[in-house]
Structure formats: C-alpha cells, structure tokens
Write an enzyme that holds these catalytic residues in place. Sequence first.
Site, PDB file in Angstrom:
ATOM      1  CB  SER A   1      -7.915 -13.110 -16.001  1.00  0.00           C
ATOM      2  OG  SER A   1      -7.639 -11.745 -15.767  1.00  0.00           O
TER       3      SER A   1
ATOM      4  CG  LEU B   1      -6.284 -17.468  -9.915  1.00  0.00           C
ATOM      5  CD1 LEU B   1      -7.593 -18.237  -9.915  1.00  0.00           C
ATOM      6  CD2 LEU B   1      -5.196 -18.307  -9.234  1.00  0.00           C
TER       7      LEU B   1
ATOM      8  CB  THR C   1      12.291 -15.550  -7.768  1.00  0.00           C
ATOM      9  OG1 THR C   1      11.082 -16.232  -8.118  1.00  0.00           O
ATOM     10  CG2 THR C   1      12.572 -15.758  -6.294  1.00  0.00           C
TER      11      THR C   1
ATOM     12  CB  SER D   1     -14.729  -9.909 -24.056  1.00  0.00           C
ATOM     13  OG  SER D   1     -14.897 -10.442 -22.761  1.00  0.00           O
TER      14      SER D   1
ATOM     15  CG  ASP E   1       1.643 -14.167 -15.191  1.00  0.00           C
ATOM     16  OD1 ASP E   1       2.169 -14.727 -14.212  1.00  0.00           O
ATOM     17  OD2 ASP E   1       1.128 -13.033 -15.127  1.00  0.00           O
TER      18      ASP E   1
HETATM   19  P1  ADP Z   1      -4.854 -10.858 -13.598  1.00  0.00           P
HETATM   20  O1  ADP Z   1      -4.083 -11.022 -12.322  1.00  0.00           O
HETATM   21  O2  ADP Z   1      -6.184 -11.512 -13.521  1.00  0.00           O
HETATM   22  O3  ADP Z   1      -4.063 -11.221 -14.805  1.00  0.00           O
HETATM   23  P2  ADP Z   1      -4.583  -8.276 -14.801  1.00  0.00           P
HETATM   24  O4  ADP Z   1      -4.874  -6.906 -14.285  1.00  0.00           O
HETATM   25  O5  ADP Z   1      -3.214  -8.605 -15.229  1.00  0.00           O
HETATM   26  O6  ADP Z   1      -5.130  -9.287 -13.675  1.00  0.00           O
HETATM   27  O7  ADP Z   1      -5.535  -8.566 -16.039  1.00  0.00           O
HETATM   28  C1  ADP Z   1      -6.914  -8.351 -15.923  1.00  0.00           C
HETATM   29  C2  ADP Z   1      -7.418  -7.650 -17.181  1.00  0.00           C
HETATM   30  O8  ADP Z   1      -7.475  -8.604 -18.266  1.00  0.00           O
HETATM   31  C3  ADP Z   1      -8.833  -7.140 -17.045  1.00  0.00           C
HETATM   32  O9  ADP Z   1      -8.860  -5.872 -16.446  1.00  0.00           O
HETATM   33  C4  ADP Z   1      -9.268  -7.101 -18.508  1.00  0.00           C
HETATM   34  O10 ADP Z   1      -8.738  -5.956 -19.149  1.00  0.00           O
HETATM   35  C5  ADP Z   1      -8.576  -8.314 -19.085  1.00  0.00           C
HETATM   36  N1  ADP Z   1      -9.490  -9.458 -19.051  1.00  0.00           N
HETATM   37  C6  ADP Z   1      -9.521 -10.485 -18.168  1.00  0.00           C
HETATM   38  N2  ADP Z   1     -10.526 -11.358 -18.444  1.00  0.00           N
HETATM   39  C7  ADP Z   1     -11.162 -10.850 -19.538  1.00  0.00           C
HETATM   40  C8  ADP Z   1     -12.284 -11.274 -20.334  1.00  0.00           C
HETATM   41  N3  ADP Z   1     -12.967 -12.385 -20.058  1.00  0.00           N
HETATM   42  N4  ADP Z   1     -12.619 -10.514 -21.399  1.00  0.00           N
HETATM   43  C9  ADP Z   1     -11.920  -9.393 -21.698  1.00  0.00           C
HETATM   44  N5  ADP Z   1     -10.872  -8.945 -20.989  1.00  0.00           N
HETATM   45  C10 ADP Z   1     -10.495  -9.645 -19.919  1.00  0.00           C
HETATM   46 MG    MG Z   2      -2.148 -10.351 -15.255  1.00  0.00          MG
END
Ligand code: ADP
Ligand code: MG
Length: 386
Positions: free
Chosen positions: A131, A129, A37, A69, A176
Amino acid sequence: MSDTTQTILSGFRDRFAAEADGLWFGPGRVNLIGEHTDYNDGFVFPFAINRRAVVALAVRDDRMLRVASSFTDEVVEISLDELSPETVSGWSAYPLGVAWALGEHGADLSAVTGFDAYIDSDVPIGAGLSSSAAIECATAVALNEVWNLGFEKQVLVRVGQLAENRVVGAPTGILDQSASLLGQTDAAVFLDCRSFESEIIPLGFDDAGLELLVIDTKVSHAHATGGYADRRASCEKGAALMGVGSLRDLTVDDLPRATSVLDEETFRRVRHIITENQRVLDTVRVLREDGPSAIGGLLDASHTSMRDDFEISVAELDLAVETARAAGALGARMTGGGFGGSAIALTPHALIPAVQEAVAEAFAAAGYTAPDMFVVRAAAGAARLS
Ligand code: ADP
Ligand code: MG
C-alpha cells in the site's frame, strides 16, 4: 466516470473546498517469486495488481503542500521551504517524501508551487501488497506531470525508494516501486536488482484460465523488523565468508563449497537466496516455454525454501499454502517479507470457490483469525486516471 472516481473527487472537494486538477493512480503489487533476493542484488518477479491508490491533486498558487487521505480526518500541511526528511512523519511521509525526493533527484523545487492532494486506496495496509508504494507511485506520476519534470519511470522508481528509505525510514529495495510503475496488464516485471534492468514478461493467466488468489492471513509482521535485519545480516555474512560482494555472485554450483565454509544456519540462509534466484530465472523460462500452468512447482519450492531454509514463514502461512494446494491450486507460496502477511495461490478459475472454502475451514478448525481472500489480476502501472 466511475463511482470511485466521483467519490474521490468529492473527497477532495470536502477537504479542500476546491476542484482537483486530475486523478492519478499507483497500483499495489504482488511478488510472484523472488523473495529476499532484492537486497542481495538478485532477481525478483512482481506484478502490479488491480488494487490501487488514487491521488486527486490540484496545484496551488503558493508554496503550501496539503495532504489528506480517506483513512483519516487529518490534513497535513507544510511549506515547500520547510520540506525535509526531518519535518514530515506518519502516513504523510509517503506522499510528502516523494515531493522531497523529486528535489533530490534534480527537480528544482524552488521553481514550483505547492499542491493539495487527497488519497484514497483499496490496497490493504500491511498485507504484503505494498500500500506504501501505491501511494508513492501515484504521487510521483502526479507531480511529474503537474510540475512538468519529464522524469522517466525508472527515475520515479528511485524517487519512491528514496522517499521510503530516507523519509519513512524503511530500508527497502526497488521491487515495490518497479512493479507499481512498470506493470502491464497480464504481465509481470522481471527485474534485475543489480543492473536495475527490467523486462515485461506476459503471464498468460487469462488464456490459461488461471487466477492468482491472495490469502491475507491478517497476521501482523510481529518479528518483521528484527527478522528482516537479521536475515540481511546473515546474507552479508554468507557473502563475506564466501568471498563475494553479494550472494548474486553465487550459483547452485557453489553450494558444495558453501557447506564446508559456512555454519549450518548461514548455509541455509545462503541456499535460499541462491536457489530463489535460480527459481526466478526458471519461472521466466518456464512461462515462455510451457506457459503459466507449469510454474506451480516453482512456487511450491519457493515456499519450502522460505519455510525451512530462510525460516520466515509462520504456521498460518504454511496452513494457507498447504490447504490451497490440497484443494486444487497449482502452486502456492507466502509472498512479501514474511513473519505474517499474505500467501498467493495460482488456481484454475473454476476452483477458486473450493480453495477459498477449504482455507476458511482449515483456519476455523485451527482456531486462527479468519483470513481475507481475494483474486488479483496483473494490471497496468501508475498513470493518470482522468
Ligand atoms: P505495506 O506492506 O502495505 O506497504 P507499509 O507499512 O509499508 O505496509 O505501509 C503502510 C503505511 O502506508 C500505512 O501505515 C500508512 O502510513 C500508509 N498508507 C497506506 N494506505 C494509506 C492510505 N489510504 N492513506 C494514507 N496512508 C496510507
Ligand atoms: Mg510497504
């Protein structure tokens, strides 16, 4: 100081041989209801969760930016003078993209110095979720403070979105980042994606003895990119044929006309958006009037609509949802963009083990990869940790 805090501070020390100035966190999120949406100018209802990215950061005396990281040995370096969407890529696009996007939103990046940042996160990657927003929002609140920018959280939402759209290259909305920045304990963020207005709505899960169980199917979003673009295109086509700027302008009263104007598939896509917007409004109303135990039916109806009308579910998500319900969940639905990722199940506290067991057994019997399951709580939005 918690063990995690110590681990992150020592991670920073290991990478940069210096002490961090502080720690800032940005939570992941689940979307309770309101799927697809957001880009239709509609309503969404996510909350920040108790899983988060933490950024340990120290300002430098020069113009260098260095990011590291816990999930990689790589340390990415770039000068502030070279920072642009074209010069950063990979995972570092999330934190460095935020630094760039702050400049686009009016921060004077010629007047600041660089930083070293080390990121750790317990938000699972690609499980739906967010990330990514967790990292963006942790970085945004950190830089907002150390660079003395004084931006409101609403501006930081747009900063995170701009980083994701222009630097990472993902055409996402504000869902998000709004959840990650504006979230509050045991409450969800009712967000109008047209006006950008938001309202904090208490969930009352604790008082009602309810938990939200996340079932990560581990199915990766194989068709996610193509499917997402295709659904967006259907929504635009539906709006154009119905003579409105966006599907937000239609309500359930327009459905009879839509059946005669639209082809069968476009009609179902449009019906999902129209009814999903209504379900978000209904969820907010039912929460206020009857409490959280009464929203299960709306979660179920949302899943059915995504499965049959929008066609973004997969067999693993359907099995997770059906099994959770049969084992005592009050309501369950897939969450996120679809084609994989996680389902959520609103479950009485005492039934969590039974639901987990039933889902694990059903997945084993079907020959699916074992899912990851964990309870999430609605938590506070991005801020300084220490
Ligand atoms: P999500 O649904 O989890 O947001 P995305 O594809 O949008 O999936 O984002 C995931 C990307 O974020 C990973 O491929 C990486 O590039 C970055 N990412 C997530 N967690 C970390 C971390 N702990 N350290 C570095 N990069 C991260
Ligand atoms: Mg994402």
